[in-house]
Design a protein around this motif. Structure first.
Motif, short mmCIF file in Angstrom:
data_model
loop_
_atom_site.label_atom_id
_atom_site.label_comp_id
_atom_site.label_asym_id
_atom_site.label_seq_id
_atom_site.Cartn_x
_atom_site.Cartn_y
_atom_site.Cartn_z
N SER A 13 -29.41 -97.44 -12.79
CA SER A 13 -29.18 -96.10 -13.24
C SER A 13 -28.23 -95.69 -14.02
CB SER A 13 -29.06 -95.31 -11.93
OG SER A 13 -27.65 -95.34 -11.55
N GLN A 14 -28.24 -94.76 -14.82
CA GLN A 14 -27.17 -94.33 -15.81
C GLN A 14 -25.98 -94.01 -15.35
OE1 GLN A 14 -28.04 -91.04 -18.02
NE2 GLN A 14 -26.43 -91.26 -19.63
N GLY A 15 -24.97 -94.79 -15.96
CA GLY A 15 -23.62 -94.99 -15.46
C GLY A 15 -23.21 -95.63 -14.18
N GLY A 16 -24.18 -96.40 -13.55
CA GLY A 16 -24.19 -97.30 -12.41
C GLY A 16 -23.09 -98.32 -12.51
N ALA A 17 -23.08 -98.92 -13.68
CA ALA A 17 -22.08 -100.18 -13.52
C ALA A 17 -20.51 -99.46 -13.65
CB ALA A 17 -22.16 -100.79 -14.96
N ARG A 18 -20.53 -98.24 -14.28
CA ARG A 18 -19.03 -97.72 -14.33
C ARG A 18 -18.76 -97.04 -12.86
NH1 ARG A 18 -17.76 -91.81 -15.71
NH2 ARG A 18 -15.78 -91.97 -16.49
N ARG A 19 -19.76 -96.47 -12.09
CA ARG A 19 -19.36 -96.02 -10.67
C ARG A 19 -18.97 -97.33 -9.88
NH1 ARG A 19 -24.34 -93.79 -11.46
NH2 ARG A 19 -25.29 -94.82 -9.71
N LEU A 20 -19.90 -98.35 -9.91
CA LEU A 20 -19.51 -99.69 -9.38
C LEU A 20 -18.09 -100.20 -9.73
CD1 LEU A 20 -20.37 -102.01 -7.52
CD2 LEU A 20 -21.21 -103.27 -9.71
N ARG A 21 -17.67 -100.27 -10.81
CA ARG A 21 -16.19 -100.52 -11.01
C ARG A 21 -15.26 -99.64 -10.55
NH1 ARG A 21 -18.78 -101.61 -15.97
NH2 ARG A 21 -17.89 -99.67 -16.70
N LYS A 22 -15.59 -98.10 -10.47
CA LYS A 22 -14.48 -97.26 -10.01
C LYS A 22 -14.53 -97.35 -8.39
CE LYS A 22 -14.43 -93.57 -13.23
NZ LYS A 22 -14.47 -92.05 -13.52
N VAL A 23 -15.63 -97.50 -7.65
CA VAL A 23 -15.73 -97.50 -6.39
C VAL A 23 -14.78 -98.89 -6.09
CG1 VAL A 23 -16.83 -98.25 -4.46
CG2 VAL A 23 -17.81 -96.34 -5.88
N SER A 24 -15.01 -100.15 -6.55
CA SER A 24 -14.33 -101.37 -6.27
C SER A 24 -12.89 -101.14 -6.66
CB SER A 24 -14.79 -102.39 -7.26
OG SER A 24 -14.12 -103.54 -7.20
N LYS A 25 -12.57 -100.54 -7.86
CA LYS A 25 -11.11 -100.32 -7.99
C LYS A 25 -10.37 -99.46 -6.68
CE LYS A 25 -8.13 -99.63 -11.97
NZ LYS A 25 -8.06 -99.46 -13.34
N ALA A 26 -11.11 -98.26 -6.44
CA ALA A 26 -10.50 -97.38 -5.39
C ALA A 26 -10.44 -98.19 -4.21
CB ALA A 26 -11.53 -96.17 -5.22
N CYS A 27 -11.32 -99.20 -3.82
CA CYS A 27 -11.10 -99.69 -2.59
C CYS A 27 -10.04 -100.63 -2.81
CB CYS A 27 -12.42 -100.35 -2.17
SG CYS A 27 -13.72 -99.26 -1.76
N GLN A 28 -9.67 -101.40 -3.81
CA GLN A 28 -8.85 -102.33 -4.13
C GLN A 28 -7.39 -101.81 -3.86
OE1 GLN A 28 -9.57 -104.14 -7.76
NE2 GLN A 28 -10.89 -105.57 -7.08
N ASN A 29 -7.46 -100.36 -3.99
CA ASN A 29 -6.02 -99.81 -3.93
C ASN A 29 -5.50 -99.67 -2.46
OD1 ASN A 29 -5.63 -99.37 -6.86
ND2 ASN A 29 -6.68 -97.55 -6.84
N TYR A 30 -6.60 -99.71 -1.58
CA TYR A 30 -6.32 -99.52 -0.12
C TYR A 30 -6.67 -100.84 0.77
CZ TYR A 30 -6.38 -94.42 -0.93
OH TYR A 30 -6.12 -93.11 -1.34
N GLY A 31 -7.09 -101.75 0.27
CA GLY A 31 -7.41 -102.95 1.02
C GLY A 31 -7.75 -104.42 0.17
N GLN A 32 -8.31 -105.03 0.83
CA GLN A 32 -8.69 -106.56 0.33
C GLN A 32 -10.29 -106.71 0.34
OE1 GLN A 32 -7.41 -110.12 2.21
NE2 GLN A 32 -7.25 -109.07 4.12
#
Length: 96
Positions: A13-32
């Protein structure tokens, strides 16, 4: 408490790759990261609420999915792992 966070972001979907990177980055800030779309995070209740709010603002709730599995404080007896383990012990200090 240990929280397992899994996500599925629709990258077609439109913006999907960008959302995926943002979700991954947010999770990396809190765990592994323990698998491609799976994170282990040791959080207190405030951190969990903050992360849920942050991730909810990133995803498209009509196309993407988030799951939070709360394993609590006594999680060591609830997690079995088989195979290659490239993760670190989240209770031990990190020394580089």
């Amino acid at each position: 408490m240990l929280v397992i966070i899994t996500y599925d972001v629709n990258v077609t979907s439109q913006g999907g790759a960008r959302r995926l990177r943002k979700v991954s980055k947010a999770c990396q800030n809190y765990g592994q990261r323990v698998q491609n779309s799976v994170f282990e995070c040791v959080l207190d209740s405030t951190q969990l609420k903050q992360l849920k709010i942050q991730l909810t603002e990133i995803i498209d709730q009509d196309k993407d999915s988030l799951r939070f599995y709360n394993l609590g404080k006594n999680y060591k007896t609830k997690v079995d792992h088989i195979g290659v383990n490239n993760s670190y012990d989240i209770d031990e200090p990190l020394i580089f």
